[in-house]
Design an enzyme around this catalytic site. Structure first.
Site, PDB file in Angstrom:
ATOM      1  N   ASN A 135      70.512  15.128  52.956  1.00 35.60           N
ATOM      2  CA  ASN A 135      71.743  14.355  52.993  1.00 35.60           C
ATOM      3  C   ASN A 135      71.519  12.976  52.379  1.00 35.60           C
ATOM      4  O   ASN A 135      70.417  12.651  51.957  1.00 35.60           O
ATOM      5  CB  ASN A 135      72.287  14.261  54.417  1.00 35.60           C
ATOM      6  CG  ASN A 135      71.306  13.573  55.340  1.00 35.60           C
ATOM      7  OD1 ASN A 135      70.945  12.428  55.145  1.00 35.60           O
ATOM      8  ND2 ASN A 135      70.840  14.311  56.352  1.00 35.60           N
ATOM      9  N   ASP A 149      71.479  19.367  60.699  1.00 33.96           N
ATOM     10  CA  ASP A 149      71.794  20.207  61.857  1.00 33.96           C
ATOM     11  C   ASP A 149      71.270  21.631  61.682  1.00 33.96           C
ATOM     12  O   ASP A 149      71.074  22.344  62.647  1.00 33.96           O
ATOM     13  CB  ASP A 149      73.314  20.226  62.079  1.00 33.96           C
ATOM     14  CG  ASP A 149      73.804  18.870  62.584  1.00 33.96           C
ATOM     15  OD1 ASP A 149      73.123  18.302  63.460  1.00 33.96           O
ATOM     16  OD2 ASP A 149      74.832  18.373  62.068  1.00 33.96           O
ATOM     17  N   PRO A 167      66.859  21.809  66.361  1.00 38.23           N
ATOM     18  CA  PRO A 167      67.016  21.227  67.693  1.00 38.23           C
ATOM     19  C   PRO A 167      67.681  19.854  67.585  1.00 38.23           C
ATOM     20  O   PRO A 167      67.496  19.164  66.580  1.00 38.23           O
ATOM     21  CB  PRO A 167      65.573  21.076  68.187  1.00 38.23           C
ATOM     22  CG  PRO A 167      64.723  21.115  66.970  1.00 38.23           C
ATOM     23  CD  PRO A 167      65.461  21.923  65.945  1.00 38.23           C
ATOM     24  N   ASP A 168      68.455  19.490  68.581  1.00 40.32           N
ATOM     25  CA  ASP A 168      69.042  18.151  68.629  1.00 40.32           C
ATOM     26  C   ASP A 168      68.004  17.238  69.281  1.00 40.32           C
ATOM     27  O   ASP A 168      67.773  17.308  70.496  1.00 40.32           O
ATOM     28  CB  ASP A 168      70.357  18.169  69.418  1.00 40.32           C
ATOM     29  CG  ASP A 168      71.093  16.840  69.301  1.00 40.32           C
ATOM     30  OD1 ASP A 168      70.422  15.780  69.349  1.00 40.32           O
ATOM     31  OD2 ASP A 168      72.326  16.860  69.158  1.00 40.32           O
ATOM     32  N   ILE A 169      67.372  16.432  68.471  1.00 36.54           N
ATOM     33  CA  ILE A 169      66.235  15.620  68.949  1.00 36.54           C
ATOM     34  C   ILE A 169      66.678  14.661  70.054  1.00 36.54           C
ATOM     35  O   ILE A 169      66.088  14.609  71.133  1.00 36.54           O
ATOM     36  CB  ILE A 169      65.615  14.825  67.774  1.00 36.54           C
ATOM     37  CG1 ILE A 169      65.161  15.792  66.680  1.00 36.54           C
ATOM     38  CG2 ILE A 169      64.463  13.957  68.250  1.00 36.54           C
ATOM     39  CD1 ILE A 169      64.783  15.131  65.370  1.00 36.54           C
ATOM     40  N   PHE A 220      73.829   7.432  67.066  1.00 38.54           N
ATOM     41  CA  PHE A 220      74.743   7.110  65.971  1.00 38.54           C
ATOM     42  C   PHE A 220      75.715   8.268  65.812  1.00 38.54           C
ATOM     43  O   PHE A 220      75.366   9.421  66.076  1.00 38.54           O
ATOM     44  CB  PHE A 220      73.968   6.896  64.660  1.00 38.54           C
ATOM     45  CG  PHE A 220      73.410   5.503  64.539  1.00 38.54           C
ATOM     46  CD1 PHE A 220      72.448   5.056  65.434  1.00 38.54           C
ATOM     47  CD2 PHE A 220      73.857   4.651  63.546  1.00 38.54           C
ATOM     48  CE1 PHE A 220      71.935   3.765  65.345  1.00 38.54           C
ATOM     49  CE2 PHE A 220      73.343   3.357  63.438  1.00 38.54           C
ATOM     50  CZ  PHE A 220      72.389   2.917  64.329  1.00 38.54           C
ATOM     51  N   LYS A 223      80.093  11.827  72.282  1.00 40.30           N
ATOM     52  CA  LYS A 223      78.621  11.872  72.176  1.00 40.30           C
ATOM     53  C   LYS A 223      77.951  11.056  73.266  1.00 40.30           C
ATOM     54  O   LYS A 223      76.915  11.439  73.810  1.00 40.30           O
ATOM     55  CB  LYS A 223      78.181  11.344  70.812  1.00 40.30           C
ATOM     56  CG  LYS A 223      77.994  12.468  69.852  1.00 40.30           C
ATOM     57  CD  LYS A 223      77.928  12.086  68.431  1.00 40.30           C
ATOM     58  CE  LYS A 223      78.529  13.241  67.657  1.00 40.30           C
ATOM     59  NZ  LYS A 223      79.248  12.882  66.506  1.00 40.30           N
ATOM     60  N   LYS A 256      75.401  13.217  75.478  1.00 36.24           N
ATOM     61  CA  LYS A 256      73.959  12.995  75.329  1.00 36.24           C
ATOM     62  C   LYS A 256      73.424  11.924  76.290  1.00 36.24           C
ATOM     63  O   LYS A 256      72.292  11.468  76.116  1.00 36.24           O
ATOM     64  CB  LYS A 256      73.629  12.632  73.872  1.00 36.24           C
ATOM     65  CG  LYS A 256      73.970  13.746  72.881  1.00 36.24           C
ATOM     66  CD  LYS A 256      73.388  13.501  71.494  1.00 36.24           C
ATOM     67  CE  LYS A 256      73.933  14.506  70.494  1.00 36.24           C
ATOM     68  NZ  LYS A 256      73.374  14.357  69.154  1.00 36.24           N
TER      69      LYS A 256
HETATM   70  N1  CTP Z   1      70.631  13.689  66.287  1.00 39.77           N
HETATM   71  C1  CTP Z   1      69.357  14.146  66.564  1.00 39.77           C
HETATM   72  N2  CTP Z   1      68.968  15.402  66.223  1.00 39.77           N
HETATM   73  C2  CTP Z   1      69.830  16.248  65.615  1.00 39.77           C
HETATM   74  C3  CTP Z   1      71.126  15.808  65.330  1.00 39.77           C
HETATM   75  C4  CTP Z   1      71.488  14.534  65.670  1.00 39.77           C
HETATM   76  O1  CTP Z   1      68.560  13.359  67.114  1.00 39.77           O
HETATM   77  N3  CTP Z   1      69.428  17.451  65.305  1.00 39.77           N
HETATM   78  C5  CTP Z   1      71.041  12.353  66.667  1.00 39.77           C
HETATM   79  C6  CTP Z   1      71.293  11.438  65.496  1.00 39.77           C
HETATM   80  O2  CTP Z   1      70.145  10.682  65.155  1.00 39.77           O
HETATM   81  C7  CTP Z   1      72.425  10.558  65.994  1.00 39.77           C
HETATM   82  C8  CTP Z   1      73.201  11.488  66.873  1.00 39.77           C
HETATM   83  O3  CTP Z   1      72.272  12.441  67.340  1.00 39.77           O
HETATM   84  O4  CTP Z   1      71.974   9.497  66.803  1.00 39.77           O
HETATM   85  C9  CTP Z   1      74.307  12.168  66.100  1.00 39.77           C
HETATM   86  O5  CTP Z   1      74.828  13.161  66.858  1.00 39.77           O
HETATM   87  P1  CTP Z   1      75.480  14.485  66.251  1.00 39.77           P
HETATM   88  O6  CTP Z   1      75.999  15.220  67.411  1.00 39.77           O
HETATM   89  O7  CTP Z   1      74.582  15.190  65.339  1.00 39.77           O
HETATM   90  O8  CTP Z   1      76.635  13.903  65.449  1.00 39.77           O
HETATM   91  P2  CTP Z   1      76.976  13.901  63.956  1.00 39.77           P
HETATM   92  O9  CTP Z   1      75.784  14.239  63.123  1.00 39.77           O
HETATM   93  O10 CTP Z   1      77.594  12.592  63.733  1.00 39.77           O
HETATM   94  O11 CTP Z   1      78.046  15.031  63.726  1.00 39.77           O
HETATM   95  P3  CTP Z   1      78.719  16.214  64.537  1.00 39.77           P
HETATM   96  O12 CTP Z   1      79.829  15.539  65.243  1.00 39.77           O
HETATM   97  O13 CTP Z   1      79.120  17.120  63.474  1.00 39.77           O
HETATM   98  O14 CTP Z   1      77.704  16.825  65.467  1.00 39.77           O
END
Ligand code: CTP
Length: 400
Positions: A212, A281, A307-309, A325, A339, A343
């Site tokens: 990205n 993602d 994974p969502d870190i 963010f 969010k 989270k």
């Molecule tokens: N994040 C993360 N790991 C991921 C995806 C996101 O740590 N695999 C963190 C990003 O660093 C950011 C936040 O989660 O702080 C963004 O959340 P996310 O739910 O991914 O939102 P967006 O990417 O903005 O979009 P969407 O609403 O489509 O999920």
């Protein structure tokens, strides 16, 4: 948090050659009255307005003027820069502003300004036309963009007889700006901060990837600012063209899985986590070992979720402050609030990625800070300034 530091803080006061130089005497005294150690560095022209002896008597410290004063002593421009918790240049002429903007270092003052890692506050003073000239304003804008703070000149009668803006700001305003910066200088001493930054690259084959447009600028600026405030900072970043920020442990990774591993490792010690990374993602289910030939190109690439870190770190939140963010196209604050809850975050930085020229791949951004207490819409600003505001808010959250 570390025990309270009682060593006096040091302001390196740069004085340049303008009629307002005499007001720098009052400035030095006011800073000293506030319990601050003041080290004065003057340009050669400044000495035509006020003598070094005056500042020496006022500050009870040697006054530095020349790069060549004491060849055997510690290298002044480096040692002065290191001693500074904040550097203030007041009054600052158009000439010195121009030199600072272009990184020129032909005397002790400008060399010190370039060598220091301390925040720099500039209080310009000059003729109204010189101040208004496009080139001066461009230089000011360039310095602001690099994080230099300005105490704007005031309007009034100028020494040259003209009336307009250009008069050195009131001593009290300059003192207030210096105190504000000094307050921040060691505010995060003893605090461990983990920052994730940049985008990740998910390989399709050894050459191609899904990625990205994130530049990493925001995360790098946050890491640098946190280190400047005394924090112990780990920056885990995806590929970025930016240099490692000064004083920051920088871990460079490529993929989301690598970013997760590096972030998890740093998480245990962290008091604050700021997740600015644009993590992909999804990743290709399988990366080809060899380069995929045109003729063998698959019709589709199967993707699996990454994974969502941040979400997985948040499950072990404890007493940590967590900042996420949200890059949204639409109602940014609404998405960010979702969010925040999902989270277990303390703050979400929401930006609308549809804003032309801002955010991704740009030096500037306009964001809304979303907390459980409400939304704070910030004006468009440089990402370094945003880093400052964000860390002010994080500190406020930590103090409860
Ligand atoms: N994040 C993360 N790991 C991921 C995806 C996101 O740590 N695999 C963190 C990003 O660093 C950011 C936040 O989660 O702080 C963004 O959340 P996310 O739910 O991914 O939102 P967006 O990417 O903005 O979009 P969407 O609403 O489509 O999920």
């Amino acid at each position: 948090m570390a025990a309270m530091d009682i060593t006096p803080k040091t302001v390196v006061l740069g004085v340049t050659g303008g009629i307002g130089a005499y007001k720098a005497c009052e400035l030095a005294r006011s800073l000293m009255r506030a319990g601050i150690r003041v080290r004065v560095v003057m340009t050669e022209s400044a000495t035509k307005f006020v003598t070094p002896v005056t500042f020496r008597a006022l500050t009870r410290e040697p006054v530095a003027v020349s790069l060549w004063d004491e060849p055997d002593a510690k290298i002044h421009h480096i040692s002065l820069g290191q001693e500074a918790d904040v550097m203030v240049i007041a009054p600052c002429t158009a000439n010195v502003i121009a030199k600072l903007a272009h990184g020129r270092t032909d005397d002790l003052l400008t060399t010190t300004a370039l060598a220091t890692e301390a925040p720099l506050i500039v209080a310009p003073a000059m003729n109204v036309h010189m101040w208004r000239k496009e080139i001066t304003q461009a230089n000011v804008a360039a310095l602001r963009a690099r994080g230099v703070m300005f105490v704007e000149p005031e309007s009034g009668e100028l020494a040259c007889g003209e009336v307009g803006e250009g008069r050195l700001a009131a001593v009290d305003s300059i003192v207030a700006a210096a105190l504000e910066e000094l307050g921040r200088a060691r505010e995060l001493e003893g605090v461990c901060v983990l920052v994730t930054a940049g985008g990740t690259r998910e390989p399709i084959d050894p050459v191609r990837y899904i990625g990205n447009r994130s530049s990493g600028r925001t995360g790098f600026a946050i890491a640098e600012e946190a280190a400047r405030r005394g924090a112990d900072v780990t920056l885990v970043t995806g590929p970025a063209t930016l240099a490692d920020p000064f004083g920051v442990r920088t871990v460079r990774v490529e993929t989301a899985l690598q970013m997760r591993d590096a972030a998890e490792e740093a998480f245990d010690d962290a008091d604050v986590v700021i997740a600015s990374a644009a993590v992909a993602d999804f990743r290709p289910a399988e990366a080809s070992e060899g380069k995929i030939k045109k003729d063998d190109a698959p019709d589709t690439i199967e993707l699996v979720p990454n994974p969502d870190i941040l979400a997985s770190l948040a499950e072990r939140k404890g007493s940590r402050v967590l900042v996420g963010f949200a890059a949204e196209s639409g109602d940014a604050a609404a998405g960010a609030r979702a969010k925040l809850m999902a989270k277990h975050l303390d703050l979400v930085v929401a930006n609308d990625i549809t804003e032309p020229g801002l955010g991704f791949d740009s030096a500037r951004n306009r964001v809304t800070l979303v907390t459980a207490q409400g939304d704070e819409e910030l004006p468009e600003m440089d990402k370094r300034v945003l880093a400052r505001v964000l860390l002010d808010r994080v500190t406020a959250i930590m103090k409860g």
